[in-house]
Design a protein around this motif. Structure first.
Motif, mmCIF file in Angstrom:
data_model
loop_
_atom_site.group_PDB
_atom_site.id
_atom_site.type_symbol
_atom_site.label_atom_id
_atom_site.label_comp_id
_atom_site.label_asym_id
_atom_site.label_seq_id
_atom_site.Cartn_x
_atom_site.Cartn_y
_atom_site.Cartn_z
ATOM 1 N N LYS B 68 -1.587 4.746 1.821
ATOM 2 C CA LYS B 68 -0.551 6.244 2.116
ATOM 3 C C LYS B 68 -1.195 5.322 3.181
ATOM 4 C CE LYS B 68 0.439 10.428 3.217
ATOM 5 N NZ LYS B 68 0.214 9.624 4.788
ATOM 6 N N GLU B 69 -0.450 5.613 4.630
ATOM 7 C CA GLU B 69 -1.088 5.347 5.538
ATOM 8 C C GLU B 69 -0.444 6.330 6.985
ATOM 9 O OE1 GLU B 69 -1.774 2.571 6.660
ATOM 10 O OE2 GLU B 69 -1.271 0.847 5.251
ATOM 11 N N GLU B 70 -0.743 6.628 7.760
ATOM 12 C CA GLU B 70 -0.431 7.517 8.661
ATOM 13 C C GLU B 70 0.473 8.461 8.218
ATOM 14 O OE1 GLU B 70 0.264 4.701 10.046
ATOM 15 O OE2 GLU B 70 1.762 4.841 11.655
ATOM 16 N N GLU B 71 0.345 10.099 8.908
ATOM 17 C CA GLU B 71 1.509 11.062 8.343
ATOM 18 C C GLU B 71 2.873 10.724 8.154
ATOM 19 O OE1 GLU B 71 1.899 14.455 10.492
ATOM 20 O OE2 GLU B 71 3.133 15.060 9.368
ATOM 21 N N ASN B 72 3.734 10.661 6.632
ATOM 22 C CA ASN B 72 4.952 10.530 5.836
ATOM 23 C C ASN B 72 4.823 8.533 5.505
ATOM 24 O OD1 ASN B 72 5.256 13.252 6.564
ATOM 25 N ND2 ASN B 72 7.272 12.465 8.967
ATOM 26 N N VAL B 73 3.903 7.829 5.921
ATOM 27 C CA VAL B 73 4.173 6.589 6.066
ATOM 28 C C VAL B 73 3.478 5.871 5.082
ATOM 29 C CG1 VAL B 73 3.654 4.464 6.848
ATOM 30 C CG2 VAL B 73 4.702 6.228 8.799
ATOM 31 N N PHE B 74 3.954 4.740 3.992
ATOM 32 C CA PHE B 74 2.808 4.562 2.925
ATOM 33 C C PHE B 74 3.059 2.746 3.288
ATOM 34 C CE2 PHE B 74 5.932 3.282 -0.106
ATOM 35 C CZ PHE B 74 7.109 3.947 -0.375
ATOM 36 N N SER B 75 2.575 1.891 2.943
ATOM 37 C CA SER B 75 2.714 0.800 2.574
ATOM 38 C C SER B 75 1.810 -0.152 1.218
ATOM 39 C CB SER B 75 1.642 0.168 3.598
ATOM 40 O OG SER B 75 0.366 0.109 3.204
ATOM 41 N N ILE B 76 3.381 -0.916 1.369
ATOM 42 C CA ILE B 76 2.868 -1.732 0.176
ATOM 43 C C ILE B 76 2.048 -2.952 0.692
ATOM 44 C CG2 ILE B 76 4.309 -3.135 -2.033
ATOM 45 C CD1 ILE B 76 5.974 -0.918 -2.387
ATOM 46 N N SER B 77 1.175 -3.510 -0.309
ATOM 47 C CA SER B 77 0.674 -5.257 0.132
ATOM 48 C C SER B 77 0.996 -5.857 -1.206
ATOM 49 C CB SER B 77 -0.002 -5.072 1.195
ATOM 50 O OG SER B 77 -1.114 -4.971 0.506
ATOM 51 N N PHE B 78 0.482 -7.612 -1.205
ATOM 52 C CA PHE B 78 0.454 -7.894 -2.618
ATOM 53 C C PHE B 78 -1.680 -8.491 -2.275
ATOM 54 C CE2 PHE B 78 4.002 -7.303 -4.351
ATOM 55 C CZ PHE B 78 4.963 -6.507 -3.163
ATOM 56 N N ILE B 79 -1.936 -8.957 -3.339
ATOM 57 C CA ILE B 79 -3.843 -8.866 -3.026
ATOM 58 C C ILE B 79 -4.533 -10.430 -2.645
ATOM 59 C CG2 ILE B 79 -4.551 -7.156 -4.856
ATOM 60 C CD1 ILE B 79 -4.562 -8.992 -6.904
ATOM 61 N N GLU B 80 -3.328 -10.871 -2.567
ATOM 62 C CA GLU B 80 -3.483 -12.276 -2.121
ATOM 63 C C GLU B 80 -3.206 -12.699 -0.331
ATOM 64 O OE1 GLU B 80 -0.991 -11.684 -3.470
ATOM 65 O OE2 GLU B 80 1.319 -12.887 -2.116
ATOM 66 N N GLU B 81 -1.972 -11.457 -0.433
ATOM 67 C CA GLU B 81 -2.275 -11.284 1.567
ATOM 68 C C GLU B 81 -2.460 -10.516 1.743
ATOM 69 O OE1 GLU B 81 0.875 -14.561 2.224
ATOM 70 O OE2 GLU B 81 1.872 -13.180 1.008
ATOM 71 N N PRO B 82 -2.948 -9.193 1.961
ATOM 72 C CA PRO B 82 -3.648 -7.783 1.663
ATOM 73 C C PRO B 82 -2.888 -7.201 3.268
ATOM 74 C CG PRO B 82 -5.859 -8.965 1.988
ATOM 75 C CD PRO B 82 -4.905 -10.096 1.376
ATOM 76 N N GLU B 83 -3.201 -8.346 4.600
ATOM 77 C CA GLU B 83 -2.780 -8.021 5.749
ATOM 78 C C GLU B 83 -1.211 -8.443 6.302
ATOM 79 O OE1 GLU B 83 -4.078 -10.383 5.071
ATOM 80 O OE2 GLU B 83 -2.730 -11.973 5.106
ATOM 81 N N ARG B 84 -0.946 -8.136 4.530
ATOM 82 C CA ARG B 84 1.118 -8.158 5.386
ATOM 83 C C ARG B 84 1.174 -7.258 4.969
ATOM 84 N NH1 ARG B 84 4.031 -12.138 3.213
ATOM 85 N NH2 ARG B 84 5.977 -12.384 4.457
ATOM 86 N N LYS B 85 1.790 -6.562 5.450
ATOM 87 C CA LYS B 85 1.934 -5.314 4.793
ATOM 88 C C LYS B 85 4.365 -4.626 4.866
ATOM 89 C CE LYS B 85 -2.056 -2.850 5.293
ATOM 90 N NZ LYS B 85 -2.521 -1.671 5.226
ATOM 91 N N TYR B 86 4.499 -4.684 4.164
ATOM 92 C CA TYR B 86 5.741 -4.032 4.291
ATOM 93 C C TYR B 86 5.026 -2.533 4.248
ATOM 94 C CZ TYR B 86 7.427 -7.822 1.716
ATOM 95 O OH TYR B 86 7.693 -9.612 1.492
ATOM 96 N N CYS B 87 6.272 -1.527 5.225
ATOM 97 C CA CYS B 87 5.678 -0.500 5.552
ATOM 98 C C CYS B 87 6.985 0.523 5.393
ATOM 99 C CB CYS B 87 5.249 0.258 7.263
ATOM 100 S SG CYS B 87 3.636 -0.587 7.440
ATOM 101 N N PHE B 88 6.217 1.795 4.817
ATOM 102 C CA PHE B 88 8.141 2.657 4.702
ATOM 103 C C PHE B 88 7.388 4.061 4.793
ATOM 104 C CE2 PHE B 88 9.810 0.034 1.247
ATOM 105 C CZ PHE B 88 8.692 -0.998 0.968
ATOM 106 N N GLU B 89 8.399 4.401 5.974
ATOM 107 C CA GLU B 89 8.650 5.698 6.400
ATOM 108 C C GLU B 89 9.165 7.086 6.162
ATOM 109 O OE1 GLU B 89 7.850 6.897 11.319
ATOM 110 O OE2 GLU B 89 10.520 6.814 10.487
ATOM 111 N N CYS B 90 8.436 8.155 5.413
ATOM 112 C CA CYS B 90 9.110 8.621 4.424
ATOM 113 C C CYS B 90 9.990 9.857 5.518
ATOM 114 C CB CYS B 90 9.092 8.630 3.393
ATOM 115 S SG CYS B 90 8.269 7.710 2.463
ATOM 116 N N ALA B 91 10.882 11.051 5.143
ATOM 117 C CA ALA B 91 11.166 11.565 6.206
ATOM 118 C C ALA B 91 9.929 12.486 5.942
ATOM 119 C CB ALA B 91 13.073 12.598 5.107
ATOM 120 N N SER B 92 9.930 12.964 4.937
ATOM 121 C CA SER B 92 8.896 14.073 4.445
ATOM 122 C C SER B 92 7.259 13.362 4.004
ATOM 123 C CB SER B 92 9.022 15.370 4.150
ATOM 124 O OG SER B 92 9.099 15.301 2.691
ATOM 125 N N GLU B 93 6.056 14.333 4.514
ATOM 126 C CA GLU B 93 4.811 14.057 3.754
ATOM 127 C C GLU B 93 5.219 14.174 2.255
ATOM 128 O OE1 GLU B 93 2.285 12.747 5.040
ATOM 129 O OE2 GLU B 93 1.222 12.718 3.557
#
Lengths: 270, 149
Positions: B68-93
């Motif tokens: 869970k990142e900032e408001e409405n946002v979460f990210s997916i990353s993979f354990i071998e490359e934790p700094e490479r993130k796929y970010c998702f900004e949702c419509a609501s919390e």
């Protein structure tokens, strides 16, 4: 279509245990333009099954997988190849090619077919939801046992059964049909207090509730031979409302059976 | 690495556990959030341009971290490359929380751990192994203590 290949390859080679691994010969499909038939040659590869993913490596020591077969929506069957110990992974998609694999011997072939037919995520999910339900039933019957069985069918027990608050394990309740028929021998500990009201072995199993079509579609893998037919057909629906309906439905059946048992007890027939 | 793309595409067309239009960015330099149709099917997350039938891409959700990142946002990353993130900004919390929960449970490894847990609990309670009826009680992958994450 892109795939997070680096991560997938990492998953393949990291030290999380494989579900199955071994050498298999993989049929290579080659079309001879002139002869209008497929030449068959086989290449020996090192195969690693992790979850619903079947990886293959050029060599056992290879650092990276050569390829991956995603095992959803497939069936695994023995096949009539010229080779002994051959089996095929076939997909529901009509035009898709099959993967023909050859094991080293009969035992290896059996082990692979068994492992691969149960490898799909869908199958795993089905089993987990079934166990979730069984655990819930075990909790309920344990709690019911603790209340004195000599008490007449009181509102206490009825309430107990149909009280949705007693489903703490279900965060995403799922329906599975035919829950009782599959485990006719009842849910209470054999060594501990035997719960008479769960002596389903004597009582007839309840009829199948109306079928529900799964919201998650029909991506089903090959059924394992030992799964009961009802389990194979049972779709899973994460619909909360339906679960309580099913729950109440079974609950009514239990209440009736329990009342019958109590009557018999009173009359001293047990 | 070769893979059966055709089957993966077919999987992408199956009814999803969860699907929504979410703004998404990939871990590439200069990548911006773009509206995508994001679809969770078994342990894959597919993402489509909203008007297209074939996905742009797929993410295998094993050995990944859902944050869970900032408001409405979460990210997916993979354990071998934790700094490479796929970010998702949702419509609501709320939507954001739902997706985080769903994605955390979407891996095969998570299912396996659940199975081992339930099996063990049922065995403790009833004295019976619930996997026997399926004929899979001996399989290594369902044994307690075999798998560690």
């Amino acid at each position: 279509m892109k795939l997070n290949e680096r991560s997938v390859a990492h998953y393949a080679t990291c030290d999380s245990p494989a579900d199955h691994s071994g050498f298999l010969r993989k049929r290579v499909e080659r079309h001879h333009h002139h002869a209008h038939h497929y030449g068959t040659s086989y290449q020996r590869r090192w195969f690693v099954l992790k979850g619903n993913l079947l990886f293959y490596f050029e060599e056992r020591e290879s650092r990276e997988p050569m390829g991956l077969v995603v095992l959803e929506g497939c069936t695994v069957e023995l096949c009539e190849a010229a080779e002994e110990f051959a089996f095929a992974i076939r997909f529901d998609d009509a035009g898709a090619r099959a993967y023909v694999l050859v094991a080293d011997g009969h035992a290896a072939m059996e082990a692979w077919v068994k492992a691969l037919s149960r490898a799909s995520f869908d199958y795993m999910r089905l089993v987990v939801r079934e166990l979730e339900k069984q655990l819930e039933e075990a909790c309920k019957s344990l709690a019911a046992c603790r209340k004195s069985p000599r008490r007449s069918s009181s509102s206490g027990r009825k309430r107990h059964l149909s009280n949705p608050a007693l489903l703490p394990l279900q965060e995403k309740p799922a329906i599975l049909e035919n829950g009782y028929s599959t485990w006719g021998s009842g849910g209470c500990a054999p060594g501990g207090a035997a719960c008479p009201e769960h002596d389903e072995g004597q009582a007839k199993p309840p009829p199948l509730p109306p079928r529900r079509r799964s919201a998650t579609g029909s991506v089903t893998g090959s059924p394992a031979p030992s799964l009961s037919p009802a389990m194979l057909e049972s779709p899973v629906s994460p619909d909360t409302i339906c679960f309580s309906k099913l729950h109440n439905w079974y609950g009514q059946e239990i209440v009736v059976l329990r009342q019958e048992w109590q009557e018999r007890q009173k009359r001293g027939h047990l | 690495m070769r893979y059966n793309e055709r089957e993966l595409l077919s999987l992408a067309r199956q009814p999803a556990e969860k699907a929504a239009e979410i703004r998404m960015s990939v871990p590439k330099k200069g990548s911006v959030l773009k509206k995508r149709l994001v679809k969770l099917v078994v342990n894959f997350l597919f993402y489509f341009r909203t008007d297209e039938a074939e996905p742009i891409g797929a993410l295998l959700l094993e050995h990944c971290r859902i944050t869970k990142e900032e408001e409405n946002v979460f990210s997916i990353s993979f354990i071998e490359e934790p700094e490479r993130k796929y970010c998702f900004e949702c419509a609501s919390e709320e939507q954001c929380q739902e997706w985080v929960e769903a994605l955390k449970r979407a891996s095969y490894e998570f299912l396996r751990r659940s199975l081992i847990f339930y099996r063990n609990e049922i065995q403790k309670m009833t004295g019976k192994d619930p996997l026997e009826q399926y004929g899979i009680s001996e399989e290594a992958r369902f044994q307690l203590g075999t798998h560690r994450q």
